[in-house]
Design a protein around this motif. Structure first.
Motif, short mmCIF file in Angstrom:
data_model
loop_
_atom_site.label_atom_id
_atom_site.label_comp_id
_atom_site.label_asym_id
_atom_site.label_seq_id
_atom_site.Cartn_x
_atom_site.Cartn_y
_atom_site.Cartn_z
N VAL A 54 18.90 -2.41 14.29
CA VAL A 54 18.63 -3.84 13.83
C VAL A 54 19.60 -4.53 13.14
O VAL A 54 20.55 -3.73 12.40
N ASP A 55 19.62 -5.64 13.08
CA ASP A 55 20.42 -6.55 12.15
C ASP A 55 20.13 -6.94 10.67
O ASP A 55 21.14 -7.31 10.12
N ALA A 56 18.87 -6.63 10.43
CA ALA A 56 18.56 -6.93 9.10
C ALA A 56 17.08 -6.15 8.97
O ALA A 56 16.25 -5.86 9.92
N ILE A 57 16.84 -5.76 7.62
CA ILE A 57 15.56 -5.08 7.38
C ILE A 57 15.15 -5.81 5.91
O ILE A 57 16.14 -6.12 4.90
N ILE A 58 14.03 -6.10 6.09
CA ILE A 58 13.16 -6.72 4.70
C ILE A 58 12.04 -6.05 4.38
O ILE A 58 11.35 -5.47 5.36
N ALA A 59 11.89 -5.80 3.21
CA ALA A 59 10.75 -5.27 2.36
C ALA A 59 10.13 -6.15 1.65
O ALA A 59 10.50 -6.82 0.86
N THR A 60 8.68 -6.59 2.08
CA THR A 60 7.82 -7.34 1.28
C THR A 60 6.69 -6.73 0.69
O THR A 60 5.45 -7.28 0.73
N THR A 61 6.97 -5.63 0.34
CA THR A 61 5.47 -4.61 0.20
C THR A 61 5.98 -3.79 -1.29
O THR A 61 6.95 -3.80 -1.73
N GLY A 62 4.68 -3.40 -1.75
CA GLY A 62 4.98 -2.69 -3.17
C GLY A 62 4.07 -2.83 -4.07
O GLY A 62 3.54 -3.99 -4.34
N ASN A 63 3.01 -1.89 -4.50
CA ASN A 63 2.22 -1.96 -5.68
C ASN A 63 2.57 -1.63 -6.87
O ASN A 63 3.39 -0.62 -6.99
N VAL A 64 2.10 -2.06 -7.82
CA VAL A 64 2.46 -1.72 -9.28
C VAL A 64 1.04 -1.85 -10.09
O VAL A 64 0.10 -2.29 -9.31
N HIS A 65 1.07 -1.10 -11.18
CA HIS A 65 0.06 -0.94 -12.15
C HIS A 65 -0.25 -2.11 -13.06
O HIS A 65 0.86 -2.27 -13.71
N PHE A 66 -1.19 -2.83 -13.22
CA PHE A 66 -1.42 -3.55 -14.27
C PHE A 66 -2.52 -3.21 -15.20
O PHE A 66 -3.27 -2.57 -14.48
N GLY A 67 -2.25 -3.20 -16.60
CA GLY A 67 -3.18 -2.74 -17.47
C GLY A 67 -2.58 -2.62 -18.90
O GLY A 67 -1.37 -2.72 -18.92
N PRO A 68 -3.37 -2.73 -19.59
CA PRO A 68 -3.08 -2.77 -21.27
C PRO A 68 -2.09 -1.57 -21.77
O PRO A 68 -2.27 -0.43 -21.17
#
Length: 201
Positions: A58-72
């Motif tokens: 391919v000519d380009a690779i894009i990532a628009t994904t990923g989870n993080v943790h939200f909390g105190p």
């Protein structure tokens, strides 16, 4: 020139907007955990390699994904903190490390972080740390990539489409549309920038 682009995370709000923007000029191959044709788990080398072999160069690779943790912070465990490191940080880095070998000469990689890299919020320590890690990786990787390859990162503010769910976490912040954020991915793919953070705030 029409490019062949792999977009991972295409099932999400941002991913859909990026696909719509780039399909105006390019061929976009979409992949995600739930994609029927091109399923991929960024937590697995085997899964990522299988996807890359299946689609070819391919000519380009894009990532628009990923989870993080939200909390105190006062109740955050190392296991919870690890969620963001494994999913968003290592997931995107894994795609870049393995994907570089499947890019045509002069190709590009575009990863995704967010405004919390520089503007932390309450309960967002994991997101800030993960985003900063990705941006640090991009700046360093840009100096080593061969064959004219480039790598950048897009850092959007909270999306207007997600505002109802996240407004309480972002008091005083200005939301941006997914369509506006998608323009930054086109800049990364079709421009000449390398090692840059495209801020959409």
């Amino acid at each position: 020139m029409k490019k062949r682009i792999l977009l991972v995370g295409a099932s999400g709000t941002l991913g859909k907007a990026v696909a719509t923007q780039l399909r105006q000029q390019h061929e976009v191959i979409t992949a995600s955990r739930s994609d029927a044709q091109h399923p991929v788990d960024l937590g697995s080398d085997n899964s990522v390699n299988a996807l890359l072999r299946a689609i070819g160069p391919v000519d380009a690779i894009i990532a628009t994904t990923g989870n993080v943790h939200f909390g105190p912070l006062t109740r955050m465990s190392t296991t919870q903190f690890q969620q963001g490191l494994q999913d968003k940080l290592l997931g995107q880095v894994r795609l870049a490390l393995l994907g570089q070998h499947h890019l045509n000469d002069g190709g590009s990689i575009t990863l995704t972080t967010g405004i919390l890299t520089e503007q932390p919020i309450a309960q967002g320590a994991n997101a800030t740390a993960v985003n900063a890690g990705i941006e640090g990786f991009v700046r360093a990787a840009a100096l080593e990539l061969p064959r004219g390859l480039r790598i950048n990162v897009v850092s959007p503010s909270v999306l207007q489409e997600a505002w109802d769910a996240y407004a309480d976490f972002f008091p005083g912040f200005e939301a941006v549309s997914a369509a506006r954020a998608a323009l930054a991915y086109q800049r990364s793919v079709d421009g000449i920038a390398n090692g840059q953070v495209f801020k959409v705030w």
